[in-house]
Enzyme design. Structure first.
Site, PDB file in Angstrom:
ATOM      1  N   LYS A   1      34.326  27.600  43.928  1.00 47.58           N
ATOM      2  CA  LYS A   1      34.784  27.904  45.297  1.00 47.58           C
ATOM      3  C   LYS A   1      33.650  28.283  46.251  1.00 47.58           C
ATOM      4  O   LYS A   1      33.745  28.055  47.446  1.00 47.58           O
ATOM      5  CB  LYS A   1      35.818  29.036  45.270  1.00 47.58           C
ATOM      6  CG  LYS A   1      37.162  28.599  44.728  1.00 47.58           C
ATOM      7  CD  LYS A   1      38.174  29.720  44.858  1.00 47.58           C
ATOM      8  CE  LYS A   1      39.492  29.337  44.231  1.00 47.58           C
ATOM      9  NZ  LYS A   1      40.518  30.363  44.416  1.00 47.58           N
TER      10      LYS A   1
ATOM     11  N   ASN B   1      35.171  47.962  42.199  1.00 47.02           N
ATOM     12  CA  ASN B   1      34.620  46.949  41.299  1.00 47.02           C
ATOM     13  C   ASN B   1      33.714  47.575  40.258  1.00 47.02           C
ATOM     14  O   ASN B   1      33.123  48.629  40.478  1.00 47.02           O
ATOM     15  CB  ASN B   1      33.823  45.912  42.107  1.00 47.02           C
ATOM     16  CG  ASN B   1      33.600  44.642  41.323  1.00 47.02           C
ATOM     17  OD1 ASN B   1      34.513  44.159  40.633  1.00 47.02           O
ATOM     18  ND2 ASN B   1      32.399  44.074  41.386  1.00 47.02           N
TER      19      ASN B   1
ATOM     20  N   GLY C   1      50.833  36.383  40.125  1.00 47.47           N
ATOM     21  CA  GLY C   1      50.571  35.581  41.326  1.00 47.47           C
ATOM     22  C   GLY C   1      51.157  34.189  41.397  1.00 47.47           C
ATOM     23  O   GLY C   1      50.604  33.318  42.062  1.00 47.47           O
TER      24      GLY C   1
HETATM   25  P1  ATR Z   1      36.914  34.958  40.912  1.00 51.86           P
HETATM   26  O1  ATR Z   1      36.493  33.737  41.667  1.00 51.86           O
HETATM   27  O2  ATR Z   1      38.125  34.768  40.019  1.00 51.86           O
HETATM   28  O3  ATR Z   1      37.035  36.168  41.773  1.00 51.86           O
HETATM   29  P2  ATR Z   1      34.372  35.928  40.020  1.00 51.86           P
HETATM   30  O4  ATR Z   1      33.798  35.642  41.356  1.00 51.86           O
HETATM   31  O5  ATR Z   1      33.580  35.580  38.800  1.00 51.86           O
HETATM   32  O6  ATR Z   1      35.750  35.212  39.826  1.00 51.86           O
HETATM   33  O7  ATR Z   1      34.741  37.492  39.981  1.00 51.86           O
HETATM   34  C1  ATR Z   1      35.300  38.089  38.857  1.00 51.86           C
HETATM   35  C2  ATR Z   1      35.646  39.545  39.159  1.00 51.86           C
HETATM   36  O8  ATR Z   1      36.278  40.117  38.014  1.00 51.86           O
HETATM   37  C3  ATR Z   1      34.434  40.417  39.463  1.00 51.86           C
HETATM   38  O9  ATR Z   1      34.823  41.421  40.344  1.00 51.86           O
HETATM   39  C4  ATR Z   1      34.115  41.007  38.081  1.00 51.86           C
HETATM   40  O10 ATR Z   1      33.435  42.236  38.101  1.00 51.86           O
HETATM   41  P3  ATR Z   1      31.833  42.286  38.252  1.00 51.86           P
HETATM   42  O11 ATR Z   1      31.552  42.004  39.698  1.00 51.86           O
HETATM   43  O12 ATR Z   1      31.475  43.643  37.834  1.00 51.86           O
HETATM   44  O13 ATR Z   1      31.313  41.215  37.347  1.00 51.86           O
HETATM   45  C5  ATR Z   1      35.519  41.244  37.575  1.00 51.86           C
HETATM   46  N1  ATR Z   1      35.589  41.336  36.111  1.00 51.86           N
HETATM   47  C6  ATR Z   1      35.583  40.313  35.230  1.00 51.86           C
HETATM   48  N2  ATR Z   1      35.693  40.779  33.963  1.00 51.86           N
HETATM   49  C7  ATR Z   1      35.769  42.128  34.065  1.00 51.86           C
HETATM   50  C8  ATR Z   1      35.918  43.185  33.115  1.00 51.86           C
HETATM   51  N3  ATR Z   1      35.997  42.961  31.806  1.00 51.86           N
HETATM   52  N4  ATR Z   1      35.973  44.448  33.583  1.00 51.86           N
HETATM   53  C9  ATR Z   1      35.900  44.708  34.901  1.00 51.86           C
HETATM   54  N5  ATR Z   1      35.771  43.758  35.851  1.00 51.86           N
HETATM   55  C10 ATR Z   1      35.709  42.483  35.439  1.00 51.86           C
END
Ligand code: ATR
Length: 279
Positions: free
Chosen positions: A72, A157, A246
């Site tokens: 995206k 976050n 969702g």
């Molecule tokens: P998307 O396009 O689905 O938003 P992304 O841009 O990769 O995917 O973002 C994933 C989000 O999920 C981020 O906020 C990530 O946290 P970080 O910024 O700290 O990486 C969060 N996320 C993914 N796995 C996580 C986990 N196990 N615990 C907490 N946050 C998580």
């Protein structure tokens, strides 16, 4: 030899991985309902091949694409023109190919707002809202949520720098702040908590702030699945009486893309009903 790809208007969803996507089913139901003769495909494309795949699709009667994880943000720079909402979000989920140009839009925010307001009767105006996560999904929904004038919007976050960067990007639109999960300000429970992390996709439940939830908190997971997601289970365990996945946003953002492509707005209610039944 007769080549169908050269006569039927082609659409599709491009992602990696993408096999789980429900978009083909939704768009086929929309096409059936509105009598549109289109083809909608699942296109699994690695990040290295993204540009090549988009150009190739465009050349072979491609009229539009949905763009999903992880492309995206990357697809943003392939666009010749952007809608205001895509430009504000910095992420694109819909491409329209017209007159040799690539137009990029983002229908995620409007999809979420329609689901909340029309399907679920949730008021964003004046609400205090907590978003968990600060990735691409949060970028897509923050601007449209702030435009509805919530009382406050907190982005929590795991990586605070990413939440802080979003605050700097969006603060001109309304009251938005950032914090880590263990420092979520709770003077009173939130009206709406939106899970925009991808943690649930890996079966993980981060230490979400328990004090932020009450019986009156509406909990919304941008993720959806055949079974309740880890976040929707967490929300119910902590007393939320309303905890939804969702599906509605998925169908509403698809309807907005379909409208951009075909100029016809499908009726989402029967499709959403069917998705939930078959889910
Ligand atoms: P998307 O396009 O689905 O938003 P992304 O841009 O990769 O995917 O973002 C994933 C989000 O999920 C981020 O906020 C990530 O946290 P970080 O910024 O700290 O990486 C969060 N996320 C993914 N796995 C996580 C986990 N196990 N615990 C907490 N946050 C998580």
């Amino acid at each position: 030899m007769h080549d169908e790809t050269l006569v039927i208007d082609r659409y599709g969803v491009m992602g990696y991985p993408v096999s789980h996507s429900r978009s083909p089913v939704i768009h086929r139901l929309f096409a059936l309902q509105t009598s549109q003769d289109i083809q909608y495909e699942l296109l699994q494309v690695t990040p290295e091949k993204l540009e090549q795949a988009v150009r190739q699709f465009q050349r072979t009667n491609g009229r539009g694409l949905n763009i999903t994880v992880p492309h995206k943000r990357a697809v943003f720079k392939l666009c010749d023109q952007l809608s205001e909402r895509a430009s504000t979000a910095g992420v694109v989920n819909t491409l329209v190919f017209q007159e040799g140009e690539v137009f990029g839009d983002n229908t995620d925010g409007i999809g979420l707002l329609r689901d909340l307001a029309v399907n679920l009767g949730v008021n964003v105006d004046g609400a205090n809202i907590l978003i968990l996560g600060a990735g691409g999904a949060t970028s897509g929904i923050t601007g449209p949520l702030l435009e509805m004038q919530p009382r406050e919007l907190v982005i929590a976050n795991r990586t605070i720098d990413k939440a802080q960067a979003l605050v700097e990007h969006f603060e001109k639109l309304g009251p938005v702040s950032a914090c880590p999960f263990n420092m979520v300000p709770v003077t009173e429970p939130y009206d709406l908590i939106i899970n925009a992390t991808s943690a649930g996709l890996h079966g993980e439940t981060p230490p979400y702030p328990e004090a932020a939830v009450s019986a009156n908190t509406f909990c919304y997971d941008l993720s959806y699945g055949l079974k309740p997601t880890p976040f929707s289970l967490w929300a119910r365990e902590h007393g939320a009486s309303n905890s939804v996945m969702g599906w509605g946003m998925l169908v509403e953002q698809a309807a907005e893309s379909f409208h951009l492509w075909r100029g016809i707005r499908p009726d989402t209610a029967p499709v959403l009903k069917q998705m939930k039944i078959t889910a």
